[in-house]
Design a protein around this motif. Structure first.
Motif, short mmCIF file in Angstrom:
data_model
loop_
_atom_site.label_atom_id
_atom_site.label_comp_id
_atom_site.label_asym_id
_atom_site.label_seq_id
_atom_site.Cartn_x
_atom_site.Cartn_y
_atom_site.Cartn_z
N ILE A 163 -9.54 2.61 -3.14
CA ILE A 163 -8.29 1.89 -2.90
C ILE A 163 -7.67 1.55 -4.24
O ILE A 163 -8.09 0.61 -4.92
CB ILE A 163 -8.55 0.61 -2.08
N VAL A 164 -6.68 2.31 -4.65
CA VAL A 164 -6.00 2.05 -5.92
C VAL A 164 -5.01 0.90 -5.77
O VAL A 164 -4.96 -0.01 -6.59
CB VAL A 164 -5.29 3.33 -6.41
N GLY A 165 -4.22 0.95 -4.71
CA GLY A 165 -3.27 -0.11 -4.40
C GLY A 165 -3.07 -0.18 -2.90
O GLY A 165 -3.09 0.85 -2.22
N CYS A 166 -2.87 -1.40 -2.37
CA CYS A 166 -2.79 -1.54 -0.92
C CYS A 166 -1.79 -2.58 -0.47
O CYS A 166 -1.73 -2.92 0.71
CB CYS A 166 -4.17 -1.87 -0.35
N SER A 167 -0.97 -3.12 -1.38
CA SER A 167 0.01 -4.12 -0.99
C SER A 167 1.16 -3.45 -0.23
O SER A 167 1.59 -2.35 -0.58
CB SER A 167 0.55 -4.84 -2.22
N GLY A 168 1.64 -4.10 0.82
CA GLY A 168 2.65 -3.51 1.67
C GLY A 168 4.07 -3.81 1.23
O GLY A 168 4.40 -4.96 0.92
N SER A 169 4.89 -2.77 1.15
CA SER A 169 6.33 -2.86 0.90
C SER A 169 6.69 -3.20 -0.54
O SER A 169 7.67 -2.69 -1.08
CB SER A 169 7.00 -3.86 1.85
N VAL A 170 5.94 -4.08 -1.17
CA VAL A 170 6.15 -4.45 -2.57
C VAL A 170 4.79 -4.61 -3.23
O VAL A 170 3.79 -4.87 -2.55
CB VAL A 170 6.95 -5.76 -2.72
N PRO A 171 4.70 -4.51 -4.57
CA PRO A 171 3.45 -4.88 -5.24
C PRO A 171 3.19 -6.37 -5.03
O PRO A 171 4.12 -7.18 -4.94
CB PRO A 171 3.72 -4.57 -6.71
N GLY A 172 1.93 -6.73 -4.93
CA GLY A 172 1.56 -8.13 -4.76
C GLY A 172 0.93 -8.70 -6.01
O GLY A 172 0.72 -7.99 -7.00
N PRO A 173 0.58 -9.98 -6.00
CA PRO A 173 -0.03 -10.59 -7.18
C PRO A 173 -1.41 -10.04 -7.49
O PRO A 173 -1.88 -10.14 -8.63
CB PRO A 173 -0.09 -12.08 -6.82
N ASP A 174 -2.06 -9.45 -6.51
CA ASP A 174 -3.42 -8.95 -6.70
C ASP A 174 -3.55 -7.44 -6.50
O ASP A 174 -4.66 -6.91 -6.64
CB ASP A 174 -4.38 -9.66 -5.74
N SER A 175 -2.46 -6.76 -6.18
CA SER A 175 -2.56 -5.34 -5.89
C SER A 175 -1.23 -4.64 -6.11
O SER A 175 -0.17 -5.18 -5.78
CB SER A 175 -3.00 -5.12 -4.44
N PRO A 176 -1.27 -3.40 -6.64
CA PRO A 176 -0.07 -2.56 -6.61
C PRO A 176 0.24 -2.16 -5.17
O PRO A 176 -0.51 -2.47 -4.23
CB PRO A 176 -0.47 -1.34 -7.43
N ALA A 177 1.34 -1.47 -5.01
CA ALA A 177 1.68 -0.89 -3.71
C ALA A 177 0.78 0.31 -3.42
O ALA A 177 -0.10 0.65 -4.20
CB ALA A 177 3.16 -0.51 -3.68
N SER A 178 1.04 0.97 -2.31
CA SER A 178 0.10 1.93 -1.73
C SER A 178 -0.27 3.09 -2.65
O SER A 178 0.60 3.78 -3.18
CB SER A 178 0.69 2.50 -0.44
N SER A 179 -1.59 3.32 -2.75
CA SER A 179 -2.11 4.50 -3.44
C SER A 179 -3.60 4.59 -3.15
O SER A 179 -4.33 3.61 -3.31
CB SER A 179 -1.87 4.43 -4.95
N TYR A 180 -4.05 5.79 -2.75
CA TYR A 180 -5.43 5.97 -2.31
C TYR A 180 -5.96 7.27 -2.88
O TYR A 180 -5.34 8.33 -2.74
CB TYR A 180 -5.49 5.98 -0.78
N LEU A 181 -7.12 7.19 -3.52
CA LEU A 181 -7.72 8.33 -4.20
C LEU A 181 -8.87 8.88 -3.37
O LEU A 181 -9.79 8.15 -3.01
CB LEU A 181 -8.23 7.90 -5.58
N LEU A 182 -8.82 10.18 -3.08
CA LEU A 182 -9.92 10.86 -2.40
C LEU A 182 -10.59 11.81 -3.38
O LEU A 182 -9.92 12.56 -4.10
CB LEU A 182 -9.40 11.65 -1.20
N THR A 183 -11.92 11.79 -3.38
CA THR A 183 -12.71 12.64 -4.26
C THR A 183 -13.74 13.39 -3.43
O THR A 183 -14.40 12.79 -2.58
CB THR A 183 -13.42 11.81 -5.34
#
Length: 269
Positions: A5-25
């Motif tokens: 989970i790179v970022g999971c904040s909805g609609s806008v970046p939050g104080p503890d997380s960027p907005a959506s981004s998910y890394l699969l390896t």
């Protein structure tokens, strides 16, 4: 296959997380392949905590709202001017118009093309492969063209909803998935608009419906905006589905492994 989970904040970046981004390896037996699902506002900085951006093999954009795609412009700068040089063009998969949309975001006076990237168009139900990954996009319900993404590797199935409300595409997307990552930006009774987002309840209802075609191993909830209490969304989901459910946090990594019809998935310590 691993999900970070790179970022999971909805609609806008939050104080503890960027907005959506998910890394699969996942490995093809020779090397690890790295595929990024979405790269929203603020996520490129956080991505560098997990991998060297030059090692990315592809980016797949579920849709073209800024909280899911805007930091592709930062990746472009990195690839153009960073220490690794541009190298071969990076494949970027997205809805029709992704190249033009990102060129406008990258320019000021006029669109500035995203050199060093090759854009490819997603189509509903049309699968493609990238190294060990098999990816099938499913059209979901959002004000702009949006795709949920079903990813298979090493016998495991991962399903990511993108942004959506309840819709028929969620059934084939989630059915038999070992891990479902579902957005749940809305709260029952508070957010009454339809055609935009799931609630925790509606995300769980989609899982229940999908399980008629095949068992789901685990449900992860994401894309909560900063003003939404995670415990409220989690409670809604748990009232509907009795399988393992949690709200994700940035920096967490999950193993996506075949569950053989049992419920559960391992978080990486």
């Amino acid at each position: 296959m691993e999900l970070t989970i790179v970022g999971c904040s909805g609609s806008v970046p939050g104080p503890d997380s960027p907005a959506s981004s998910y890394l699969l390896t996942a490995s093809d037996g020779t090397r690890d392949w790295r595929m990024l699902l979405d790269l929203g506002s603020g996520a490129f900085g956080a991505l560098q905590r997990h991998i060297d951006p030059d090692t990315l093999d592809a980016v797949v954009l579920s849709h073209l709202h800024p909280d899911h795609c805007l930091d592709l412009t930062a990746l472009k700068v990195w690839r153009s001017h960073g220490p690794g040089g541009s190298g071969a063009d990076l494949p970027v998969y997205g809805p029709t118009g992704a190249a033009e949309r990102m060129a406008r975001a990258n320019g000021v006076d006029k669109p500035s093309p995203m050199s060093g990237m090759t854009f490819r168009t997603l189509s509903d139900g049309q699968a493609f492969t990238l190294g060990p990954f098999g990816i099938t996009p499913y059209r979901v319900r959002h004000p702009v063209t949006t795709f949920g993404l079903r990813v298979e590797a090493d016998g495991a199935v991962f399903a990511y909803t993108g942004d959506t409300d309840t819709c028929p595409g969620l059934v084939p997307l989630m059915a038999g998935a070992d891990l479902v990552l579902a957005e749940a930006a809305f709260v029952e009774g508070r957010d009454t608009a339809r055609g935009l987002h799931l609630t925790g309840r509606r995300a769980a209802e989609a899982v229940v419906e999908a399980e008629e075609r095949g068992p789901v191993g685990r449900l992860l909830l994401t894309h909560l905006p900063p003003w939404t209490p995670p415990e409220v969304v989690l409670g809604e989901a748990r009232e509907i589905w009795d399988g393992p459910t949690e709200v994700v946090r940035p920096g967490e990594t999950y193993r996506v492994e075949p569950t053989n019809g049992t419920r559960g998935a391992a978080r990486v310590p």
